[in-house]
Write a protein that holds these residues in place. Structure first.
Motif, PDB file in Angstrom:
ATOM      1  N   LEU A 158       0.981  -1.135  -0.048  1.00 51.07           N
ATOM      2  CA  LEU A 158       0.229  -0.045   0.112  1.00 51.07           C
ATOM      3  C   LEU A 158       0.808   1.218   0.226  1.00 51.07           C
ATOM      4  N   LEU A 159       1.928   1.198   1.037  1.00 51.45           N
ATOM      5  CA  LEU A 159       2.276   2.510   1.269  1.00 51.45           C
ATOM      6  C   LEU A 159       3.737   2.474  -0.241  1.00 51.45           C
ATOM      7  N   GLY A 160       4.046   1.469  -1.006  1.00 52.83           N
ATOM      8  CA  GLY A 160       4.669   1.638  -2.422  1.00 52.83           C
ATOM      9  C   GLY A 160       3.411   2.100  -3.699  1.00 52.83           C
ATOM     10  N   ASP A 161       2.593   1.583  -3.291  1.00 53.36           N
ATOM     11  CA  ASP A 161       0.937   2.173  -4.561  1.00 53.36           C
ATOM     12  C   ASP A 161       0.693   3.462  -3.794  1.00 53.36           C
ATOM     13  N   THR A 162       1.138   4.140  -2.905  1.00 47.94           N
ATOM     14  CA  THR A 162       0.694   5.334  -2.499  1.00 47.94           C
ATOM     15  C   THR A 162       2.288   6.284  -3.420  1.00 47.94           C
ATOM     16  N   ALA A 168       6.149  10.271  -4.816  1.00 44.11           N
ATOM     17  CA  ALA A 168       7.167  10.373  -3.662  1.00 44.11           C
ATOM     18  C   ALA A 168       8.138   9.253  -3.079  1.00 44.11           C
ATOM     19  N   GLU A 169       9.100   9.737  -2.495  1.00 46.28           N
ATOM     20  CA  GLU A 169       9.390   8.627  -1.511  1.00 46.28           C
ATOM     21  C   GLU A 169       9.064   7.747  -0.647  1.00 46.28           C
ATOM     22  N   ALA A 170       9.070   6.748  -0.477  1.00 51.69           N
ATOM     23  CA  ALA A 170       8.747   5.775   0.748  1.00 51.69           C
ATOM     24  C   ALA A 170       9.411   4.748   1.571  1.00 51.69           C
ATOM     25  N   GLU A 171       9.175   5.071   3.118  1.00 52.43           N
ATOM     26  CA  GLU A 171      10.437   4.495   3.576  1.00 52.43           C
ATOM     27  C   GLU A 171       8.617   3.595   4.635  1.00 52.43           C
ATOM     28  N   PHE A 172       9.629   2.543   4.627  1.00 53.88           N
ATOM     29  CA  PHE A 172       8.525   1.700   5.486  1.00 53.88           C
ATOM     30  C   PHE A 172       9.344   1.136   6.096  1.00 53.88           C
ATOM     31  N   ASN A 173       8.898   1.424   8.088  1.00 51.14           N
ATOM     32  CA  ASN A 173      10.401   0.471   8.932  1.00 51.14           C
ATOM     33  C   ASN A 173       8.917  -0.053   9.861  1.00 51.14           C
ATOM     34  N   HIS A 190      -4.363  -2.853   9.899  1.00 48.41           N
ATOM     35  CA  HIS A 190      -4.499  -2.391   8.471  1.00 48.41           C
ATOM     36  C   HIS A 190      -5.340  -1.788   7.777  1.00 48.41           C
ATOM     37  N   ALA A 191      -6.868  -1.527   8.837  1.00 47.17           N
ATOM     38  CA  ALA A 191      -7.958  -0.947   7.545  1.00 47.17           C
ATOM     39  C   ALA A 191      -7.251   0.652   8.039  1.00 47.17           C
ATOM     40  N   CYS A 192      -7.255   1.098   8.946  1.00 40.85           N
ATOM     41  CA  CYS A 192      -6.414   2.201   9.487  1.00 40.85           C
ATOM     42  C   CYS A 192      -5.180   2.555   8.822  1.00 40.85           C
ATOM     43  N   VAL A 193      -3.975   2.479   8.444  1.00 41.22           N
ATOM     44  CA  VAL A 193      -3.291   2.260   7.569  1.00 41.22           C
ATOM     45  C   VAL A 193      -3.672   2.711   6.592  1.00 41.22           C
ATOM     46  N   ARG A 194      -4.527   2.052   5.745  1.00 43.56           N
ATOM     47  CA  ARG A 194      -4.540   1.992   4.737  1.00 43.56           C
ATOM     48  C   ARG A 194      -5.805   3.330   3.920  1.00 43.56           C
ATOM     49  N   GLU A 195      -6.544   3.358   5.244  1.00 43.47           N
ATOM     50  CA  GLU A 195      -7.586   5.238   5.398  1.00 43.47           C
ATOM     51  C   GLU A 195      -6.134   6.079   5.489  1.00 43.47           C
ATOM     52  N   ALA A 196      -5.666   6.343   6.455  1.00 42.54           N
ATOM     53  CA  ALA A 196      -4.714   7.303   6.167  1.00 42.54           C
ATOM     54  C   ALA A 196      -3.828   7.023   4.747  1.00 42.54           C
ATOM     55  N   LEU A 197      -2.950   5.977   3.976  1.00 42.98           N
ATOM     56  CA  LEU A 197      -2.960   6.441   3.025  1.00 42.98           C
ATOM     57  C   LEU A 197      -3.727   6.906   2.094  1.00 42.98           C
ATOM     58  N   ILE A 198      -4.250   6.367   1.426  1.00 42.47           N
ATOM     59  CA  ILE A 198      -5.302   6.686   1.520  1.00 42.47           C
ATOM     60  C   ILE A 198      -5.338   8.611   1.118  1.00 42.47           C
ATOM     61  N   ASN A 199      -5.919   8.791   2.426  1.00 39.40           N
ATOM     62  CA  ASN A 199      -6.165  10.217   2.692  1.00 39.40           C
ATOM     63  C   ASN A 199      -4.389  11.079   1.965  1.00 39.40           C
ATOM     64  N   VAL A 200      -3.778  10.187   1.814  1.00 39.61           N
ATOM     65  CA  VAL A 200      -2.577  10.806   2.061  1.00 39.61           C
ATOM     66  C   VAL A 200      -2.438  11.066   0.237  1.00 39.61           C
ATOM     67  N   ARG A 201      -2.153  10.064  -0.378  1.00 37.47           N
ATOM     68  CA  ARG A 201      -3.053  10.110  -1.806  1.00 37.47           C
ATOM     69  C   ARG A 201      -3.615  10.692  -2.435  1.00 37.47           C
ATOM     70  N   LYS A 202      -5.248  11.224  -2.235  1.00 39.07           N
ATOM     71  CA  LYS A 202      -5.486  12.247  -1.768  1.00 39.07           C
ATOM     72  C   LYS A 202      -5.067  13.691  -1.251  1.00 39.07           C
ATOM     73  N   HIS A 203      -4.957  13.945  -1.052  1.00 40.09           N
ATOM     74  CA  HIS A 203      -4.811  15.308  -0.724  1.00 40.09           C
ATOM     75  C   HIS A 203      -3.898  15.658  -0.224  1.00 40.09           C
ATOM     76  N   VAL A 209       6.478  10.201   2.429  1.00 40.78           N
ATOM     77  CA  VAL A 209       5.817   8.998   2.792  1.00 40.78           C
ATOM     78  C   VAL A 209       6.757   8.270   3.464  1.00 40.78           C
ATOM     79  N   TYR A 210       6.114   8.309   5.114  1.00 40.37           N
ATOM     80  CA  TYR A 210       6.520   7.063   6.535  1.00 40.37           C
ATOM     81  C   TYR A 210       5.317   5.839   6.514  1.00 40.37           C
ATOM     82  N   VAL A 211       6.091   4.878   6.511  1.00 39.81           N
ATOM     83  CA  VAL A 211       4.905   4.372   7.326  1.00 39.81           C
ATOM     84  C   VAL A 211       5.580   3.650   8.420  1.00 39.81           C
TER      85      VAL A 211
END
Length: 280
Positions: A158-162, A168-173, A190-203, A209-211
């Motif tokens: 999901l982070l990579g797709d975003t 954007a550059e992505a970092e997963f730790n 998973h549902a919470c992180v997914r919604e947060a990443l979708i929000n980053v992608r849209k707005h 972007v970091y997770v």
């Protein structure tokens, strides 16, 4: 070893054991052992062989049956995912396409004024929903991940797709142990992180972007989605149309987690915290 061969061995070994014992007794031990003693020893010899060889065969057969059941369950899950993907494509996706066509017709009827502005807003909403549906279809058609990575690997994806969509550059730790969360906690997080990443992608229009996922050493964790994008003015949870963020807040509250969404320096941070010792 195949299951049928194991079953035949389980049936044959006691019989072969008795036959071999009788042969050895009559061929070599008869001068030294009475018939009564030989008959009394026979069931104990069969029992000893059963506890060693046959028990091992039963264990292998049970392991084989469990593997077969897992394969059947996996195939059933794949079929169900494919069915859901078809329903999304044939139902929601096609309906959204027709709605976009009707909005184009509305533009031709009312090329100016508030109706056109409303149509433009609806078209953008339809575009975003259609993008989400296409992503959902793509995810459903991906093969499920192994059990030990069933929820962490999709988060990384999901982070990579975003990052791909936003350039954007992505970092997963991530260092939250797999066994430290319950199945329900994994689903909700998973549902919470997914919604947060979708929000980053849209707005957000973020460049980075970091997770982050950190264990606290006592059964708790801190999970965060961070970006260096535009940020927000006021309380984003109270803004009209931000239903996804309010659902994230509700999910966290139901799980008993702390949730915050705030600007920290040059980053917007959505954060979930579970205190150590807290039930999941």
């Amino acid at each position: 070893m195949k299951d049928n061969k194991i079953k035949w061995l389980i049936l044959a070994i006691p019989t072969l054991t008795i036959g071999l014992w009788e042969y050895i007794r009559h061929a070599f031990l008869l001068p030294y052992m009475s018939m009564e003693l030989g008959n009394m020893l026979a069931p104990f010899i069969v029992l000893a062989v059963t506890l060693t060889l046959v028990r091992s065969l039963f264990s292998r057969l049970e392991h084989s049956q469990k593997a077969l059941q897992r394969e059947k369950a996996s195939n059933a899950a794949l079929e169900e995912r494919e069915r859901l993907a078809r329903e999304l494509h044939d139902g929601i996706s096609q309906s959204l396409f027709l709605l976009a066509v009707k909005l184009d017709q509305l533009d031709k009827i009312a090329p100016e004024g508030q109706v056109r502005q409303l149509g433009a807003g609806l078209r953008e909403t339809v575009r975003v929903i259609h993008e989400d549906v296409r992503q959902a279809i793509a995810n459903l058609r991906l093969p499920p991940y192994p059990a030990d990575a069933a929820w962490v690997v999709p988060l990384r994806q999901l982070l990579g797709d975003t990052a791909d969509v936003t350039e954007a550059e992505a970092e997963f730790n991530w260092n939250i142990p797999e066994g430290s969360l319950t199945d329900k906690e994994k689903v909700e997080l998973h549902a919470c992180v997914r919604e947060a990443l979708i929000n980053v992608r849209k707005h957000a229009r973020a460049a980075k972007v970091y997770v982050l996922g950190e264990a606290d050493g006592s059964g708790g964790f801190r999970c965060a989605v961070e970006d260096d994008g535009l940020g927000f003015i006021g309380d984003p949870l109270q803004r009209p149309g931000r239903f996804g963020l309010r659902m994230v807040k509700d999910r966290a509250e139901r799980m008993g987690w702390g949730f915050s969404l705030e600007r920290r320096g040059d980053r917007t941070v959505a954060e979930w915290v579970k205190r150590g010792g807290q039930a999941g």
